[in-house]
Design a protein around this motif. Sequence first.
Motif, PDB file in Angstrom:
ATOM      1  N   ASP A 162       0.795   5.159   0.086  1.00 41.63           N
ATOM      2  CA  ASP A 162      -0.076   6.298   0.179  1.00 41.63           C
ATOM      3  C   ASP A 162       0.595   7.200   1.390  1.00 41.63           C
ATOM      4  O   ASP A 162       1.011   6.706   2.433  1.00 41.63           O
ATOM      5  CB  ASP A 162      -1.586   6.068   0.587  1.00 41.63           C
ATOM      6  CG  ASP A 162      -2.618   7.071   0.485  1.00 41.63           C
ATOM      7  OD1 ASP A 162      -2.220   8.294   0.751  1.00 41.63           O
ATOM      8  OD2 ASP A 162      -3.543   6.791  -0.062  1.00 41.63           O
ATOM      9  N   ARG A 206      -4.153   5.153   4.943  1.00 41.45           N
ATOM     10  CA  ARG A 206      -3.792   4.121   5.132  1.00 41.45           C
ATOM     11  C   ARG A 206      -4.396   3.308   6.328  1.00 41.45           C
ATOM     12  O   ARG A 206      -4.693   1.993   6.162  1.00 41.45           O
ATOM     13  CB  ARG A 206      -2.237   3.981   5.249  1.00 41.45           C
ATOM     14  CG  ARG A 206      -1.254   4.584   4.268  1.00 41.45           C
ATOM     15  CD  ARG A 206       0.225   4.094   4.512  1.00 41.45           C
ATOM     16  NE  ARG A 206       0.780   4.571   5.613  1.00 41.45           N
ATOM     17  CZ  ARG A 206       1.199   5.835   5.906  1.00 41.45           C
ATOM     18  NH1 ARG A 206       1.298   6.605   4.951  1.00 41.45           N
ATOM     19  NH2 ARG A 206       1.667   5.837   7.031  1.00 41.45           N
ATOM     20  N   THR A 207      -4.882   3.934   7.265  1.00 39.93           N
ATOM     21  CA  THR A 207      -5.624   3.313   8.354  1.00 39.93           C
ATOM     22  C   THR A 207      -6.971   2.763   7.773  1.00 39.93           C
ATOM     23  O   THR A 207      -7.460   1.622   8.333  1.00 39.93           O
ATOM     24  CB  THR A 207      -5.969   4.622   9.573  1.00 39.93           C
ATOM     25  OG1 THR A 207      -4.588   4.735  10.030  1.00 39.93           O
ATOM     26  CG2 THR A 207      -6.757   3.852  10.492  1.00 39.93           C
ATOM     27  N   TYR A 267      -7.633   1.829   4.722  1.00 41.39           N
ATOM     28  CA  TYR A 267      -7.350   0.941   3.997  1.00 41.39           C
ATOM     29  C   TYR A 267      -7.070  -0.592   4.628  1.00 41.39           C
ATOM     30  O   TYR A 267      -7.198  -1.598   4.422  1.00 41.39           O
ATOM     31  CB  TYR A 267      -6.399   1.034   2.745  1.00 41.39           C
ATOM     32  CG  TYR A 267      -6.708   2.302   2.000  1.00 41.39           C
ATOM     33  CD1 TYR A 267      -8.126   2.570   1.626  1.00 41.39           C
ATOM     34  CD2 TYR A 267      -5.640   3.167   1.598  1.00 41.39           C
ATOM     35  CE1 TYR A 267      -8.352   3.587   0.923  1.00 41.39           C
ATOM     36  CE2 TYR A 267      -6.199   4.258   0.855  1.00 41.39           C
ATOM     37  CZ  TYR A 267      -7.242   4.546   0.493  1.00 41.39           C
ATOM     38  OH  TYR A 267      -7.582   5.683  -0.222  1.00 41.39           O
ATOM     39  N   ARG A 268      -6.004  -0.294   5.638  1.00 48.50           N
ATOM     40  CA  ARG A 268      -5.549  -1.302   6.618  1.00 48.50           C
ATOM     41  C   ARG A 268      -6.736  -2.005   7.336  1.00 48.50           C
ATOM     42  O   ARG A 268      -6.929  -3.211   7.253  1.00 48.50           O
ATOM     43  CB  ARG A 268      -4.835  -0.530   7.591  1.00 48.50           C
ATOM     44  CG  ARG A 268      -4.235  -1.564   8.430  1.00 48.50           C
ATOM     45  CD  ARG A 268      -3.040  -1.142   9.619  1.00 48.50           C
ATOM     46  NE  ARG A 268      -2.286  -0.094   8.979  1.00 48.50           N
ATOM     47  CZ  ARG A 268      -2.270   1.140   9.365  1.00 48.50           C
ATOM     48  NH1 ARG A 268      -3.082   1.729  10.565  1.00 48.50           N
ATOM     49  NH2 ARG A 268      -1.575   2.336   8.826  1.00 48.50           N
ATOM     50  N   LEU A 283       0.979  -1.172   0.050  1.00 46.64           N
ATOM     51  CA  LEU A 283      -0.101  -0.112   0.182  1.00 46.64           C
ATOM     52  C   LEU A 283       0.992   1.120   0.089  1.00 46.64           C
ATOM     53  O   LEU A 283       1.598   1.529   0.948  1.00 46.64           O
ATOM     54  CB  LEU A 283      -0.985   0.167   1.176  1.00 46.64           C
ATOM     55  CG  LEU A 283      -1.714   1.284   1.665  1.00 46.64           C
ATOM     56  CD1 LEU A 283      -2.644   1.589   0.365  1.00 46.64           C
ATOM     57  CD2 LEU A 283      -2.736   1.070   2.858  1.00 46.64           C
ATOM     58  N   ALA A 332       5.189   5.271   2.514  1.00 42.93           N
ATOM     59  CA  ALA A 332       4.417   6.715   2.343  1.00 42.93           C
ATOM     60  C   ALA A 332       5.044   7.470   1.321  1.00 42.93           C
ATOM     61  O   ALA A 332       4.489   8.680   1.036  1.00 42.93           O
ATOM     62  CB  ALA A 332       4.484   7.493   3.857  1.00 42.93           C
ATOM     63  N   LEU A 341       0.169  -7.010   4.629  1.00 43.20           N
ATOM     64  CA  LEU A 341       0.230  -5.580   4.272  1.00 43.20           C
ATOM     65  C   LEU A 341       1.559  -4.813   4.521  1.00 43.20           C
ATOM     66  O   LEU A 341       2.078  -4.809   5.742  1.00 43.20           O
ATOM     67  CB  LEU A 341      -1.090  -4.980   5.004  1.00 43.20           C
ATOM     68  CG  LEU A 341      -1.277  -3.309   4.258  1.00 43.20           C
ATOM     69  CD1 LEU A 341      -1.648  -3.310   2.851  1.00 43.20           C
ATOM     70  CD2 LEU A 341      -2.261  -2.588   5.316  1.00 43.20           C
ATOM     71  N   GLU A 381      -1.563   9.109   6.346  1.00 41.98           N
ATOM     72  CA  GLU A 381      -1.633   7.934   7.275  1.00 41.98           C
ATOM     73  C   GLU A 381      -3.459   7.749   7.611  1.00 41.98           C
ATOM     74  O   GLU A 381      -3.773   6.440   7.816  1.00 41.98           O
ATOM     75  CB  GLU A 381      -1.111   8.395   8.774  1.00 41.98           C
ATOM     76  CG  GLU A 381      -1.321   7.685   9.956  1.00 41.98           C
ATOM     77  CD  GLU A 381      -0.691   6.267   9.860  1.00 41.98           C
ATOM     78  OE1 GLU A 381      -1.266   5.268  10.291  1.00 41.98           O
ATOM     79  OE2 GLU A 381       0.184   6.116   9.070  1.00 41.98           O
ATOM     80  N   GLU A 404       3.205  -1.292   4.184  1.00 41.18           N
ATOM     81  CA  GLU A 404       2.919   0.103   3.655  1.00 41.18           C
ATOM     82  C   GLU A 404       4.273   0.966   3.442  1.00 41.18           C
ATOM     83  O   GLU A 404       5.509   0.749   3.786  1.00 41.18           O
ATOM     84  CB  GLU A 404       2.264   0.720   4.962  1.00 41.18           C
ATOM     85  CG  GLU A 404       1.122  -0.022   5.323  1.00 41.18           C
ATOM     86  CD  GLU A 404       0.242   0.774   6.404  1.00 41.18           C
ATOM     87  OE1 GLU A 404       0.366   1.963   6.745  1.00 41.18           O
ATOM     88  OE2 GLU A 404      -0.388  -0.115   6.948  1.00 41.18           O
ATOM     89  N   GLU A 454      10.716  -1.189  -0.785  1.00 41.40           N
ATOM     90  CA  GLU A 454      10.006  -2.467  -0.061  1.00 41.40           C
ATOM     91  C   GLU A 454       9.704  -3.431  -1.225  1.00 41.40           C
ATOM     92  O   GLU A 454       9.807  -4.723  -0.973  1.00 41.40           O
ATOM     93  CB  GLU A 454       8.497  -1.971   0.276  1.00 41.40           C
ATOM     94  CG  GLU A 454       8.551  -1.117   1.701  1.00 41.40           C
ATOM     95  CD  GLU A 454       9.059  -2.161   2.808  1.00 41.40           C
ATOM     96  OE1 GLU A 454       9.299  -3.253   2.747  1.00 41.40           O
ATOM     97  OE2 GLU A 454       9.366  -1.513   3.665  1.00 41.40           O
TER      98      GLU A 454
END
Length: 136
Positions: A12, A18-19, A21-22, A10, A39, A35, A15, A37, A47
Amino acid sequence: MALRKAVILLIDDSESDRTIYRRYLRDWADVEVKLIEAATGKAALEECRKSPPDCIILDYRLPDMDGLELLEKLKRVTEAPVIFITGQPAPMMLTRAQSLGIAGYLWKEVLGSARLRETILSALKVCALAVVGLRA
């Protein structure tokens, strides 16, 4: 064979997004989602090199590069399908993203858990079919 596990990257910078979508991805009862993540575009590329994802969710607006620039770079380091996500859809941006091979496109304003799940599973299915086709 049914999908049982998926590694999703993910990307993005928000934050709060992302929260959300998480939480959407955590609710999958039948698929174990790992997942990862990032930023920034730079962090996302790192990653991908460390742990190749099965699917990528990519926000258009990032602090160090835009999503189109990152999409081009991601295509050089991974075969994972990329789902483009943005809060401000623009036809020219979408056309360019499609020409670069995105597997899906989501608009943040109408995104929900079911829509995200459907788009990810569809992208993973198409990717798996393409791999099978290449082996045949």
